[in-house]
Design an enzyme around this catalytic site. Structure first.
Site, short mmCIF file in Angstrom:
data_model
loop_
_atom_site.label_atom_id
_atom_site.label_comp_id
_atom_site.label_asym_id
_atom_site.label_seq_id
_atom_site.Cartn_x
_atom_site.Cartn_y
_atom_site.Cartn_z
N HIS A 131 0.83 -1.19 0.00
CA HIS A 131 0.00 0.00 0.00
C HIS A 131 0.88 1.25 0.00
O HIS A 131 2.09 1.18 0.21
CB HIS A 131 -0.93 0.02 1.22
CG HIS A 131 -2.11 -0.88 1.10
ND1 HIS A 131 -2.07 -2.21 1.44
CD2 HIS A 131 -3.37 -0.64 0.66
CE1 HIS A 131 -3.26 -2.75 1.23
NE2 HIS A 131 -4.06 -1.83 0.76
N LYS A 179 -0.91 4.71 4.44
CA LYS A 179 -1.70 3.64 5.06
C LYS A 179 -1.22 3.47 6.50
O LYS A 179 -0.06 3.17 6.76
CB LYS A 179 -1.50 2.34 4.28
CG LYS A 179 -2.20 1.12 4.85
CD LYS A 179 -3.68 1.15 4.63
CE LYS A 179 -4.32 -0.18 5.01
NZ LYS A 179 -5.79 -0.07 5.06
#
Length: 238
Positions: free
Chosen positions: A135, A139
């Site tokens: 990600h 995140k």
């Protein structure tokens, strides 16, 4: 339908774009800079709320929506140790609540594929299974909620694995989830079965946030006028 957005970052803006294009109205946008507007009176102007904030504020935000009598779809992850607390609160308030570790229609189909493949692979002990998620650097939780959901599905099917861990492991009873944070990746999840003979992999790669946002709007539409606790399987009829 009138929607309250609890959390108006990149995901909130993507949800707004899709919701407005579908003819819905955004009547409330809450960020860290206008929390004084996050009131029962303001919430009650909406038909449904969509909550995308962070692990630390999600539970309080959900409860505030339920206090206002507003159905809430939550996409924040990292708070599930308080799951029973939220479900009990929803019962007390006779509310409507939906949680999804990932609202993307593609990811939810991927969940179904993951569970099915794990069931097929369970008898074949020559294959070692590992998972990986990538990600963007903003995140806040690791592993991702989606990666945890995928891992839990595998643990249900492959019983020689007893728990997931968020690091490389040489313990055969542990299922690895390897997390990487690389900009600008919206989200990639990989399940790999590896043997001396061959490998089998399934991968979901998000190209942008539209899949997550579109699924969140679909969930909000599903919740409108309902009571109870729901998930994306029910939204999608899976």
């Amino acid at each position: 339908m009138r929607i309250a957005l609890i959390g108006y970052g990149k995901m909130g803006k993507a949800i707004e774009e899709i919701a407005v294009a579908k003819g819905h109205e955004i009547v409330l946008k809450i960020t860290s800079s206008n929390t004084e507007e996050f009131t029962t009176e303001a919430l009650q102007k909406a038909d449904v709320a969509i909550e995308f904030t962070n692990p630390h504020s999600a539970v309080d935000n959900i409860k505030k929506c339920l206090d206002a009598g507003i159905p809430v779809a939550c996409g924040s992850t990292g708070w599930l140790e308080r799951w029973e607390e939220v479900i009990d609160y929803n019962v007390v308030k006779n509310g409507c609540f939906l949680f999804a570790s990932n609202f993307s229609i593609g990811v939810n189909l991927f969940f179904e594929l993951n569970s099915y493949l794990a069931g097929l692979m369970a008898p074949h002990t020559d294959y070692e299974v590992t998972t990986e998620e990538i990600h963007h650097t903003q995140k806040k939780d690791a592993p991702s909620g989606t990666a945890i959901s995928l891992a839990e599905q595998i643990l249900q099917q492959i019983t020689r694995k007893k728990q997931w861990v968020n690091h490389i492991s040489d313990n055969p009873t542990e299922l690895e989830i390897i997390s990487e944070r690389i900009d600008p990746v919206p989200g990639t999840h990989k399940i790999k079965y590896q043997s001396d003979i061959d490998d089998i992999e399934i991968i979901h790669t998000a190209h942008n946030r539209k899949g997550f946002a579109g699924g969140a709007v679909l969930a909000a539409e599903f919740l409108h006028g309902r009571k109870g606790v729901y998930n994306m399987k029910q939204v999608l009829g899976l």
